[in-house]
Structures are given as C-alpha cells and as structure tokens.
Design a protein around this motif. Structure first.
Motif, PDB file in Angstrom:
ATOM      1  N   ALA A 136       0.484   0.644   0.046  1.00  0.00           N
ATOM      2  CA  ALA A 136      -0.732   1.095   0.729  1.00  0.00           C
ATOM      3  C   ALA A 136      -0.446   2.321   1.580  1.00  0.00           C
ATOM      4  CB  ALA A 136      -1.292  -0.034   1.584  1.00  0.00           C
TER       5      ALA A 136
ATOM      6  N   THR B  33      -9.136   1.049   4.025  1.00  0.00           N
ATOM      7  CA  THR B  33      -9.952   1.379   2.866  1.00  0.00           C
ATOM      8  C   THR B  33      -9.041   1.807   1.720  1.00  0.00           C
ATOM      9  OG1 THR B  33     -10.199   3.655   3.674  1.00  0.00           O
ATOM     10  CG2 THR B  33     -11.943   2.072   4.239  1.00  0.00           C
ATOM     11  N   TRP B  34      -9.513   1.583   0.513  1.00  0.00           N
ATOM     12  CA  TRP B  34      -8.705   1.923  -0.657  1.00  0.00           C
ATOM     13  C   TRP B  34      -8.480   3.435  -0.725  1.00  0.00           C
ATOM     14  CZ3 TRP B  34      -6.304  -1.472  -3.874  1.00  0.00           C
ATOM     15  CH2 TRP B  34      -6.696  -2.808  -3.784  1.00  0.00           C
TER      16      TRP B  34
ATOM     17  N   GLU C 171      -4.594   6.040  -7.211  1.00  0.00           N
ATOM     18  CA  GLU C 171      -4.728   4.735  -7.853  1.00  0.00           C
ATOM     19  C   GLU C 171      -3.676   3.776  -7.314  1.00  0.00           C
ATOM     20  OE1 GLU C 171      -6.494   1.977 -10.504  1.00  0.00           O
ATOM     21  OE2 GLU C 171      -7.149   3.963  -9.852  1.00  0.00           O
TER      22      GLU C 171
ATOM     23  N   ARG D 162      -7.749  -3.427  -7.507  1.00  0.00           N
ATOM     24  CA  ARG D 162      -7.846  -1.973  -7.400  1.00  0.00           C
ATOM     25  C   ARG D 162      -9.090  -1.631  -6.577  1.00  0.00           C
ATOM     26  NH1 ARG D 162      -4.466   0.079 -11.711  1.00  0.00           N
ATOM     27  NH2 ARG D 162      -3.968  -1.545 -13.255  1.00  0.00           N
ATOM     28  N   HIS D 163      -9.320  -0.348  -6.432  1.00  0.00           N
ATOM     29  CA  HIS D 163     -10.426   0.086  -5.569  1.00  0.00           C
ATOM     30  C   HIS D 163     -11.777  -0.414  -6.048  1.00  0.00           C
ATOM     31  CE1 HIS D 163     -12.101   3.187  -8.330  1.00  0.00           C
ATOM     32  NE2 HIS D 163     -10.856   3.237  -8.768  1.00  0.00           N
TER      33      HIS D 163
ATOM     34  N   LEU E 207      -9.121  -3.869   0.893  1.00  0.00           N
ATOM     35  CA  LEU E 207      -7.692  -3.577   0.787  1.00  0.00           C
ATOM     36  C   LEU E 207      -6.859  -4.564   1.599  1.00  0.00           C
ATOM     37  CD1 LEU E 207      -5.360  -1.763  -0.132  1.00  0.00           C
ATOM     38  CD2 LEU E 207      -5.799  -0.315   1.857  1.00  0.00           C
TER      39      LEU E 207
END
Length: 280
Positions: free
Chosen positions: A51, A133-134, A138, A155-156, A162
């Motif tokens: 992350a 937040t994502w 990727e 994934r997002h 997240l």
C-alpha cells in the motif's frame, strides 16, 4: 513495445514488513526505485508495504517509520502465537483431503477462535497506512475466504475499502479476527500462498520479495519464466536471517530486520537494476 513490471511482496509478520521496507529503501538509495511498477501484489505483511509502494509514497519514508519510532497505532495483544498457529496448521493437515480442504478447515477454526475485536484490529491497521484510498497504481491485496478457503484478490474495483482489505490480508488465523467484507469473512492470504506471485502473470519483469517462502513459490516463479517473464527473487540473506532469528512477530526484530534489509537492498541493487533496465 511496452514493458510491464510487477513487484510482489510476500508475507512475513512484523519482521518481514520491516525487512521489505528496508530492502526497498536500500534499492532506492542505490539508485533503483521500483515505485513506478505497473502492478504491486501484497500478501499479509506485504500488503502493508504494498500500500505504501503503490500509493506513491517514498519508500524511504516507510523505512524511517520503522527505524525511528514504534509502529503507528498501539498493537493489540494477539490471541495466540505463531507457534500455536503452526501447530494448528499441522494438526489440520493430518486429516485434510488436499490443500483446498485444509484451507477450509483453517478458515473454520479461525471463525470460532477467540480474538481481539475486529473493529480494534482495523483501527490498528488504519494507523499504519499513509492513505486509506486505493492508489492509482494497480494494487492487488490477497486474502482468503474463511468459509470456502478460496483466494480473494482485492483491487480498487472490488468494492472493499483499502484498510479493510489490508486488515483481511493480515488476519493470521487464531491470532487476529477474520475481517468482514461484503457479508463474507476473510483471513490471511498467506494460507493460499505466502507470495501469490502467480498474480503477476502477463507482466514482463517481476521482482519478488519473499521474507518467508513456501512450496508454491518455486512453481510460481517457474510458471512466470515459462511465460517469458524475467524474474528476480530476493529472499533473506544470512545477515537478514540472523537479524530476524525466526521471530517474525517479535516487535524487537523490526529495527534489526529493517537495517539488514536495507543493506541487502543495496547489495542486490545491480541485479535488480539489470531486471528493471529500460522500463522507465
């Protein structure tokens, strides 16, 4: 032709998280910054570091957080130890009918274990992430469905926050509570694979950091190479192994693990530079 690169960050407890941060910072200090990867795959501790990396924050920043101060957020006392979890894994393996059945049995045991509250664990993990937040890069965060044992890759666009996804990826059975996302309960993605490097399929150059390895890694690396990918794996060298000493969850290992990882990152920078050359 566009060359696509991926970074895979495996599980390894607090020590593994510190070591991975150190390796990435060591690489950067030697002029090899892999922060521009097209894909970052994170499992368990690797999801926390992932992350940071995918979020575009300097890798030196996450390293300094490990070196300079305790981890943000007061850690909760785990409900069990890694040795307890390992013993459970072996016990369940004796009667399991294959890996899928074993994963289901592990998930079932995790669902009934007495652990700290899920909400409290999420708060701890939220404090460790620089943003909630994502990222645009990727990012694939790996967990496992506690009921079915199946791998789940967040994934997002998965509909999960997240923080929740990372907390689920780090939910070691017996130690931490399964995490609820979309009505399902999830545990540590390491019960599927400690690295889940197969998620880098289709990428041309793959860098794997593996503080812990399992039987799946060699097969996954072989499959990636068979598909034409150039792959470089960084495992613990002798100094890093000595720094950690097998105490993956012991907070006192974070600093020596981070420093050993930094030195290893500097030492392996030429090999990684050869892998990454021409991408940027």
């Amino acid at each position: 032709m566009t060359i696509r690169c991926a970074v895979v960050l495996g599980g390894g407890g607090l020590a593994g998280m510190a070591w991975e941060s150190g390796v990435l910072a060591g690489l950067a200090s030697a002029g090899v910054d892999v922060g521009g990867a097209d894909l970052v795959v994170g499992t368990s501790a690797g999801s926390v570091v992932g992350a940071w990396l995918a979020g575009g924050r300097p890798v030196t920043e996450s390293y300094q957080r490990v070196v300079d101060a305790p981890l943000p957020g007061e850690e909760l006392p785990p409900a069990a130890s890694l040795s307890d979890m390992t013993a459970m894994f072996r016990e369940l393996a004796r009667d399991a009918r294959g890996r899928d059945d074993w994963r289901r049995r592990v998930g079932a045991r995790a669902l009934t274990a007495e652990t700290p509250p899920e909400s409290a664990r999420i708060e701890v993990m939220a404090a460790r992430l620089p943003v909630h937040t994502w990222p645009e890069t990727e990012l694939a965060v790996v967990a496992a469905d506690a009921n079915t044992g199946e791998r789940r890759v967040f994934r997002h666009d998965s509909g999960a926050g997240l923080v929740d996804a990372v907390t689920a990826s780090c939910a070691l059975p017996l130690l931490w509570p399964p995490v609820t996302i979309g009505g399902a309960r999830y545990v540590d993605g390491g019960i599927h694979s400690v690295t889940n490097a197969d998620l880098a399929k289709g990428y041309d150059r793959v860098l794997i950091l593996a503080p812990v390895t399992d039987g799946s890694l060699k097969k996954q690396v072989g499959a990636l190479r068979k598909q034409g990918a150039q792959v470089h794996v960084i495992e613990l060298d002798a100094d890093s192994e000595a720094a950690i000493g097998g105490a993956l969850r012991d907070p006192s290992t974070r600093l020596p693990a981070a420093k050993a990882g930094h030195a290893q990152g500097v030492a392996t920078a030429p090999a990684v530079a050869a892998l990454w050359q021409g991408h940027f």
